[in-house]
Scaffold this motif. Structure first.
Motif, PDB file in Angstrom:
ATOM      1  N   ASP A 184       0.819  -1.214   0.000  1.00 28.30           N
ATOM      2  CA  ASP A 184       0.000   0.000   0.000  1.00 28.30           C
ATOM      3  C   ASP A 184       0.856   1.267   0.000  1.00 28.30           C
ATOM      4  OD1 ASP A 184      -0.938   0.134   3.549  1.00 28.30           O
ATOM      5  OD2 ASP A 184       0.971  -0.259   2.552  1.00 28.30           O
ATOM      6  N   ILE A 185       2.139   1.131  -0.310  1.00 26.54           N
ATOM      7  CA  ILE A 185       3.029   2.288  -0.435  1.00 26.54           C
ATOM      8  C   ILE A 185       3.570   2.316  -1.862  1.00 26.54           C
ATOM      9  CG2 ILE A 185       5.116   3.427   0.403  1.00 26.54           C
ATOM     10  CD1 ILE A 185       4.750   2.086   3.029  1.00 26.54           C
ATOM     11  N   GLY A 186       3.583   3.464  -2.471  1.00 25.38           N
ATOM     12  CA  GLY A 186       4.075   3.600  -3.837  1.00 25.38           C
ATOM     13  C   GLY A 186       5.589   3.693  -3.895  1.00 25.38           C
ATOM     14  N   PRO A 187       6.152   3.717  -5.114  1.00 27.98           N
ATOM     15  CA  PRO A 187       7.610   3.767  -5.287  1.00 27.98           C
ATOM     16  C   PRO A 187       8.255   4.952  -4.580  1.00 27.98           C
ATOM     17  CG  PRO A 187       6.519   3.282  -7.372  1.00 27.98           C
ATOM     18  CD  PRO A 187       5.441   3.632  -6.394  1.00 27.98           C
ATOM     19  N   ARG A 188       7.597   6.107  -4.614  1.00 28.79           N
ATOM     20  CA  ARG A 188       8.201   7.300  -4.004  1.00 28.79           C
ATOM     21  C   ARG A 188       8.418   7.116  -2.505  1.00 28.79           C
ATOM     22  NH1 ARG A 188       5.612  13.447  -4.068  1.00 28.79           N
ATOM     23  NH2 ARG A 188       7.197  14.391  -2.714  1.00 28.79           N
ATOM     24  N   GLY A 189       7.396   6.591  -1.823  1.00 25.76           N
ATOM     25  CA  GLY A 189       7.517   6.380  -0.380  1.00 25.76           C
ATOM     26  C   GLY A 189       8.581   5.352  -0.042  1.00 25.76           C
ATOM     27  N   LEU A 190       8.620   4.241  -0.810  1.00 27.53           N
ATOM     28  CA  LEU A 190       9.614   3.201  -0.540  1.00 27.53           C
ATOM     29  C   LEU A 190      11.023   3.679  -0.853  1.00 27.53           C
ATOM     30  CD1 LEU A 190       7.937  -0.147  -1.680  1.00 27.53           C
ATOM     31  CD2 LEU A 190       8.129   0.824   0.606  1.00 27.53           C
ATOM     32  N   GLN A 191      11.177   4.494  -1.900  1.00 28.58           N
ATOM     33  CA  GLN A 191      12.499   5.019  -2.214  1.00 28.58           C
ATOM     34  C   GLN A 191      12.998   5.911  -1.090  1.00 28.58           C
ATOM     35  OE1 GLN A 191      14.406   3.979  -4.303  1.00 28.58           O
ATOM     36  NE2 GLN A 191      13.304   3.231  -6.089  1.00 28.58           N
ATOM     37  N   ARG A 192      12.100   6.689  -0.516  1.00 30.02           N
ATOM     38  CA  ARG A 192      12.521   7.554   0.584  1.00 30.02           C
ATOM     39  C   ARG A 192      12.914   6.719   1.801  1.00 30.02           C
ATOM     40  NH1 ARG A 192       9.601  13.045   2.929  1.00 30.02           N
ATOM     41  NH2 ARG A 192      11.184  13.439   4.528  1.00 30.02           N
ATOM     42  N   ILE A 193      12.175   5.632   2.041  1.00 30.20           N
ATOM     43  CA  ILE A 193      12.547   4.714   3.125  1.00 30.20           C
ATOM     44  C   ILE A 193      13.929   4.137   2.860  1.00 30.20           C
ATOM     45  CG2 ILE A 193      12.005   2.485   4.173  1.00 30.20           C
ATOM     46  CD1 ILE A 193       9.042   3.187   3.848  1.00 30.20           C
ATOM     47  N   ALA A 194      14.199   3.725   1.594  1.00 28.24           N
ATOM     48  CA  ALA A 194      15.501   3.171   1.234  1.00 28.24           C
ATOM     49  C   ALA A 194      16.616   4.182   1.481  1.00 28.24           C
ATOM     50  CB  ALA A 194      15.492   2.729  -0.232  1.00 28.24           C
ATOM     51  N   ARG A 195      16.403   5.430   1.082  1.00 31.25           N
ATOM     52  CA  ARG A 195      17.437   6.451   1.283  1.00 31.25           C
ATOM     53  C   ARG A 195      17.712   6.684   2.768  1.00 31.25           C
ATOM     54  NH1 ARG A 195      14.686   8.822  -3.151  1.00 31.25           N
ATOM     55  NH2 ARG A 195      13.508  10.223  -1.770  1.00 31.25           N
ATOM     56  N   ALA A 196      16.648   6.606   3.581  1.00 33.34           N
ATOM     57  CA  ALA A 196      16.838   6.771   5.031  1.00 33.34           C
ATOM     58  C   ALA A 196      17.653   5.619   5.597  1.00 33.34           C
ATOM     59  CB  ALA A 196      15.472   6.851   5.726  1.00 33.34           C
TER      60      ALA A 196
END
Length: 495
Positions: A207-219
């Motif tokens: 339920d999370i799109g690519p943008r949200g997951l990418q930000r999680i990855a960067r964190a």
């Protein structure tokens, strides 16, 4: 056991500490029926029960027909239970705010004092609820092992716990239905709490799109130490996500989590190659990599896995220790075999979720014990210890590989394959590795040019020819063991 209505027999079982009754779900329909006295009796029964270790609790959607004083008394009473390890709490969005917040406050005693509590699941609607729960969890002497937070507003709970007591952050965080808004909030929390005690992060449900997951990855890529485990799912397909995900860890590859499970994430050729490149840049191999096929027969997923295996084949020491693939495809055969034939390969376990692969098992049997010559047997793969549904012969070699003394494993395989039955494998064990390798190389070289030594020497299982070869090898080995001066460069070069 789900409690939806008054049941005297059920209540007596709880009061009697029935050992077969270890979980209870208290539904909102049941709560609206109880009087204060019934709440009191039921609360005392749960507080004194030592068999129940799981409770599901649903806050009523309305205060109508609810004895609020009795309900809050009940919540305070169950705080005396010290045996509950798993607690599930769900607040209905339609419930009156005061009831939700007061319910959270009266559970504080339970969260603070129950040292056995390992896991809680919270669906939080209101920030005031998050504040009440955070205050309770931050006051615990030890952090929870795991927490599941449901809904975008639940992420606020993590921030508040960290603000009050960073050491109280649970080791494992699972999210549920947090959406893009919750994904952004989770990323902001991870960015602000670099070395917080979270060891495992599970973001399922897609339920999370690519943008949200990418930000999680960067964190996560900014962490000083990697997570033990990261599980992700996308809400929509993205051909570029895995490539962008890997790129986030390019500068700090050692921050890539030790266990990576990109479930329901599209793995194309470029993504597989990018992920492989980051794995190679890590100081140590991943512990666990699970590559999930988005759709059955997804050819782009096959290309992605092949690309990953090819990169690892050039850098076998950086291959993950455990590799799980949704299904096996014949295109995996060549790069997988090339990877595993290298003695530096760190891969220990391979699992295919869906299908058996008999040709692959046959190839892997040869990889684990190549009978062509002594040298190839000695240099076979002795690290691989598990392949899903392996055939009996392969399973035999995998079991042998479980011995941590890899020199001994190699020697036993050589002995079993190339030497006479009355020959003692202990002869191998007492020799220094450098001398052993020279002796085996010498014996192997001496017989390599003789047809009787090659695998063709015993067509269709000609045991007599094979036994003759093994007897000769045994004699030569013992001679060299007793007279190592024969291993002079002059003699070796003559052979």
């Amino acid at each position: 056991m789900s409690i939806r209505s008054q049941d005297e027999d059920l209540l007596r079982r709880i009061e009697a500490n029935d050992p077969n009754f270890d979980a209870v779900s208290i539904e909102s329909e049941f709560i609206v029926e109880l009087s204060y006295e019934q709440f009191d009796r039921f609360g005392h029964a749960l507080a004194n029960n030592t068999s129940i270790n799981m409770i599901w609790l649903f806050v009523p959607e309305t205060q109508e027909n609810v004895d609020v004083t009795g309900w809050l008394c009940f919540l305070e009473l169950i705080g005396g239970n010290r045996s509950i390890t798993h607690f599930y709490y769900e607040s209905a969005s339609a419930a009156v705010k005061s009831l939700r917040v007061n319910s959270a406050m009266f559970l504080r005693r339970f969260f603070e004092r129950n040292g056995a509590l390992e896991f809680i699941s919270l669906k939080i609607i209101d920030p005031d609820e998050a504040e009440a729960f955070a205050s309770a969890l931050a006051s615990r002497e030890t952090a929870l092992e795991s927490i599941r937070i449901d809904g975008a507003n639940s992420i606020e709970l993590l921030r508040l716990i960290f603000e009050k007591n960073p050491a109280a952050i649970p080791k494992q965080v699972r999210t549920r239905h947090i959406g893009n808004e919750g994904g952004e909030a989770l990323a902001r929390f991870l960015e602000s709490a670099n070395n917080v005690g979270i060891r495992k992060l599970d973001v399922p449900n897609g339920d999370i799109g690519p943008r949200g997951l990418q930000r999680i990855a960067r964190a996560l890529a900014r962490r000083d130490s990697p997570l033990d485990s990261l599980s992700l799912e996308l809400s929509s397909s993205s051909d570029t996500f895995l490539e962008e995900f890997a790129t986030a860890f390019w500068e700090n590859p050692d921050s890539l989590p030790n266990e990576l499970i990109p479930g329901e994430i599209h793995i194309c050729e470029a993504g597989g190659r990018a992920l492989g490149t980051v794995l190679v840049r890590r100081g140590t191999p991943l512990e666990h990599l699970f590559l999930h096929a988005r759709n059955e027969g997804d050819h782009s997923w096959v290309l992605g896995v092949v690309a990953l295996l090819q990169v690892l084949g050039d850098n076998p020491s950086k291959s993950p220790k455990i590799l799980i693939l949704e299904e096996f495809h014949n295109d995996f055969m060549e790069p997988m075999e090339r990877l595993l034939q290298n003695q530096m390969c760190s891969l220990e376990m391979i699992t295919f979720d869906e299908n058996e692969c008999h040709d692959f098992y046959r190839h892997m049997t040869s990889v684990c014990c190549n009978e062509t010559s002594i040298s190839t047997t000695y240099e076979s793969n002795h690290r691989l210890i598990h392949i899903h549904n392996a055939c009996p012969q392969l399973d035999h070699y995998l079991t042998m590989n479980g011995n941590p003394d890899k020199k001994k494993v190699a020697c036993i395989k050589v002995y079993d394959t190339h030497f006479a039955r009355d020959f003692q494998p202990d002869f191998f064990a007492v020799m220094q590795p450098s001398l052993l390798s020279k002796v085996l190389a010498f014996v192997n070289q001496a017989f390599a040019d003789h047809e009787v030594f090659t695998s063709e020497a015993a067509p269709n299982g000609n045991e007599a020819a094979k036994q003759a070869t093994n007897n000769s090898l045994s004699i030569h080995f013992l001679m060299l063991k007793e007279h190592p001066f024969l291993l002079s460069n002059r003699l070796i070069n003559r052979h």
